[in-house]
Design an enzyme around this catalytic site. Structure first.
Site, short mmCIF file in Angstrom:
data_model
loop_
_atom_site.label_atom_id
_atom_site.label_comp_id
_atom_site.label_asym_id
_atom_site.label_seq_id
_atom_site.Cartn_x
_atom_site.Cartn_y
_atom_site.Cartn_z
N TYR A 268 64.83 -3.18 73.67
CA TYR A 268 65.65 -2.20 74.37
C TYR A 268 66.19 -1.16 73.37
O TYR A 268 66.75 -1.53 72.34
CB TYR A 268 66.79 -2.93 75.09
CG TYR A 268 67.70 -1.98 75.82
CD1 TYR A 268 67.24 -1.25 76.91
CD2 TYR A 268 69.01 -1.79 75.42
CE1 TYR A 268 68.06 -0.36 77.56
CE2 TYR A 268 69.85 -0.90 76.08
CZ TYR A 268 69.35 -0.18 77.15
OH TYR A 268 70.17 0.70 77.79
N LYS B 74 71.05 -5.84 85.26
CA LYS B 74 69.67 -5.78 85.73
C LYS B 74 69.42 -6.82 86.82
O LYS B 74 69.97 -6.69 87.89
CB LYS B 74 68.73 -5.94 84.52
CG LYS B 74 69.13 -5.09 83.30
CD LYS B 74 69.05 -3.59 83.54
CE LYS B 74 69.68 -2.75 82.43
NZ LYS B 74 69.21 -3.01 81.08
N ARG C 138 92.59 -10.28 79.95
CA ARG C 138 91.63 -10.13 78.85
C ARG C 138 91.24 -11.49 78.29
O ARG C 138 90.11 -11.71 77.87
CB ARG C 138 92.19 -9.21 77.74
CG ARG C 138 91.28 -9.14 76.52
CD ARG C 138 91.44 -7.86 75.68
NE ARG C 138 92.82 -7.44 75.52
CZ ARG C 138 93.72 -8.05 74.72
NH1 ARG C 138 93.37 -9.10 74.01
NH2 ARG C 138 94.95 -7.60 74.65
N ASP D 124 67.28 -12.32 74.05
CA ASP D 124 67.68 -11.44 75.13
C ASP D 124 66.82 -11.81 76.34
O ASP D 124 65.62 -11.54 76.37
CB ASP D 124 67.48 -9.97 74.73
CG ASP D 124 67.99 -9.00 75.80
OD1 ASP D 124 67.98 -9.37 76.99
OD2 ASP D 124 68.38 -7.87 75.44
C1 LIG Z 1 69.68 -2.75 79.79
C2 LIG Z 1 69.39 -3.70 78.70
C3 LIG Z 1 70.34 -3.98 77.71
C4 LIG Z 1 71.68 -3.29 77.68
O1 LIG Z 1 72.48 -3.66 78.77
P1 LIG Z 1 73.58 -2.69 79.45
O2 LIG Z 1 74.08 -3.52 80.57
O3 LIG Z 1 72.85 -1.45 79.88
O4 LIG Z 1 74.60 -2.40 78.41
C5 LIG Z 1 70.02 -4.92 76.74
N1 LIG Z 1 68.82 -5.54 76.74
C6 LIG Z 1 67.88 -5.28 77.67
C7 LIG Z 1 66.58 -6.02 77.62
C8 LIG Z 1 68.14 -4.36 78.68
O5 LIG Z 1 67.19 -4.11 79.59
#
Ligand SMILES: *Cc1c(COP(=O)(O)O)cnc(C)c1O
Length: 380
Positions: A100, A197, A48, A172
């Site tokens: 998101y 992603k 961890r 982000d």
């Molecule tokens: C999918 C997504 C998230 C969240 O990520 P997870 O891996 O699904 O928890 C946050 N921001 C954006 C822009 C996303 O496309």
């Protein structure tokens, strides 16, 4: 010697295993590490806190985003939730309103209960961000391109304003990745990612990252990561490393496909509007080129007739009707009921996330096959 980003995605942080020379860094599938004696340690105590495989992917992300350090989490939401622990009850954040849906849900339904407050604004209009600053504003949280309307926010101007007001900028960067956009180089303080992603890129692993620009924030994130414990597992760290090696070729191909598909959609009789910053008539087309080296592979489009949506979603064969984005497989999403279901209807209506909007994550398939699939789905 400073290598280009195409080289750095492949070689990461020069992460050969020093013990065996293995080219693919091993998966240290262990929870704990043996100590030779009291007060002695290999530098690893418990996974961890630190794990060699996770460290490799963290150092690679720090390198790609030009940050001082990076931290890997079990999902994008875990990464964002951990960043919010930098703030204290009473603090206020200005947030892109087109973002998101899961982030919206976290802010509104979890963080607000812990005393944080949020102003959701269209951050593609700079003045909206500036006029939302309060005496207790501690951060801007920005998605650009935004999700799902693909609006572009002016990173240079927003970061300059943040610095003037001693506010942190959190970006982000999931949609463009460090291959096309590096906000820390423009002066942002923190970058967050859903590594699920484009970074992983194969629709097979959940992951999240936080990358920071200064050591003090890095130490605090490391402390929070270890204290909260939503860390990325060794195997998943390895899968993200493996995905990253092809980030540049995947994104180039995905972007190439996306442009052709966006143009095809724009010519289609039954399409009302196409949202893709790579199109010359997109309102953010010039701005994005000042802060990013590419447009990415995410397209949203609205159809003229809402009944078409169900037909398209039922009829696509190659393209999968599924949530998520960024992988080698093309996916089509219905934001209103999927990714953005947690966003209240009045906000969705204001943004244009309605019953006629679809979002396409363009994969690496032959573009003619993707277009043919859309064509037959439109005509069913
Ligand atoms: C999918 C997504 C998230 C969240 O990520 P997870 O891996 O699904 O928890 C946050 N921001 C954006 C822009 C996303 O496309």
């Amino acid at each position: 010697m400073a290598y280009s980003i195409e080289t750095r995605v492949v070689h990461g942080n020069r992460n050969y295993d020093s013990y065996t020379g293995a080219i693919s860094f091993p998966i240290y599938q262990t929870a704990t590490f043996r100590h030779p004696g009291p007060g002695e340690s290999s530098g690893y105590d418990y996974s961890r806190s630190e794990n060699p495989t996770r460290e490799v992917v963290e150092k690679t992300l720090a390198n790609l985003e030009s940050g001082t350090s990076a931290y890997a989490f079990s999902s994008g939401m875990a990464a964002i939730a951990t960043v919010l622990e930098l703030f204290a009850p009473g603090d206020h954040l200005v947030v892109s309103d087109d973002l998101y849906g899961g982030t919206y849900r976290l802010f509104q339904e979890v963080s607000r209960r812990h005393g944080l407050s949020f102003s959701f604004v269209d951050s593609s209009v700079l003045n909206n961000v500036l006029t939302s600053i309060q005496t207790n504003t501690r951060a801007f949280f920005i998605e650009t391109p935004s999700n799902p309307m693909m609006k572009i926010s002016d990173l240079h101007a927003i970061i300059a304003a943040a610095r003037n007001h001693r506010i942190k900028t959190i970006i982000d960067n999931t949609f463009l990745t460090p291959y096309y956009q590096r906000p820390l180089e423009l002066g942002a303080d923190i970058v967050v990612h859903s590594g699920t992603k484009f970074l992983g890129g194969h629709n097979d692993t959940l992951a999240g990252f936080v990358v920071v620009n200064d050591e003090k924030t890095g130490e605090r994130i490391k402390f929070l990561q270890m204290s909260i414990g939503a860390t990325l597992a060794p195997l998943d760290s390895w899968l993200i490393m493996r995905g990253l090696k092809t980030l540049s070729v995947r994104l180039e191909r995905q972007q190439h496909n996306a442009r052709l598909i966006a143009e095809w959609l724009q010519r289609h009789q039954q399409v009302e509007k196409v949202y893709y910053a790579g199109l010359p008539d997109h309102p953010g087309h010039n701005l994005i080129q000042k802060q990013s080296s590419g447009f990415g592979a995410m397209i949203s489009f609205s159809v003229k007739d809402a009944t078409l949506v169900e037909r398209i979603l039922k009829s696509v064969q190659l393209i999968a009707f599924a949530e998520s984005l960024g992988g080698v497989e093309s996916l089509i999403t219905y934001p209103m009921t999927q990714t953005h279901a947690a966003v209240p209807k009045e906000i969705r209506d204001r943004l244009g996330v309605n019953e006629r909007l679809l979002r396409l994550s363009v994969g690496i398939e032959e573009v003619e096959d993707i277009i043919a699939d859309l064509e037959q789905a439109f005509n069913k």
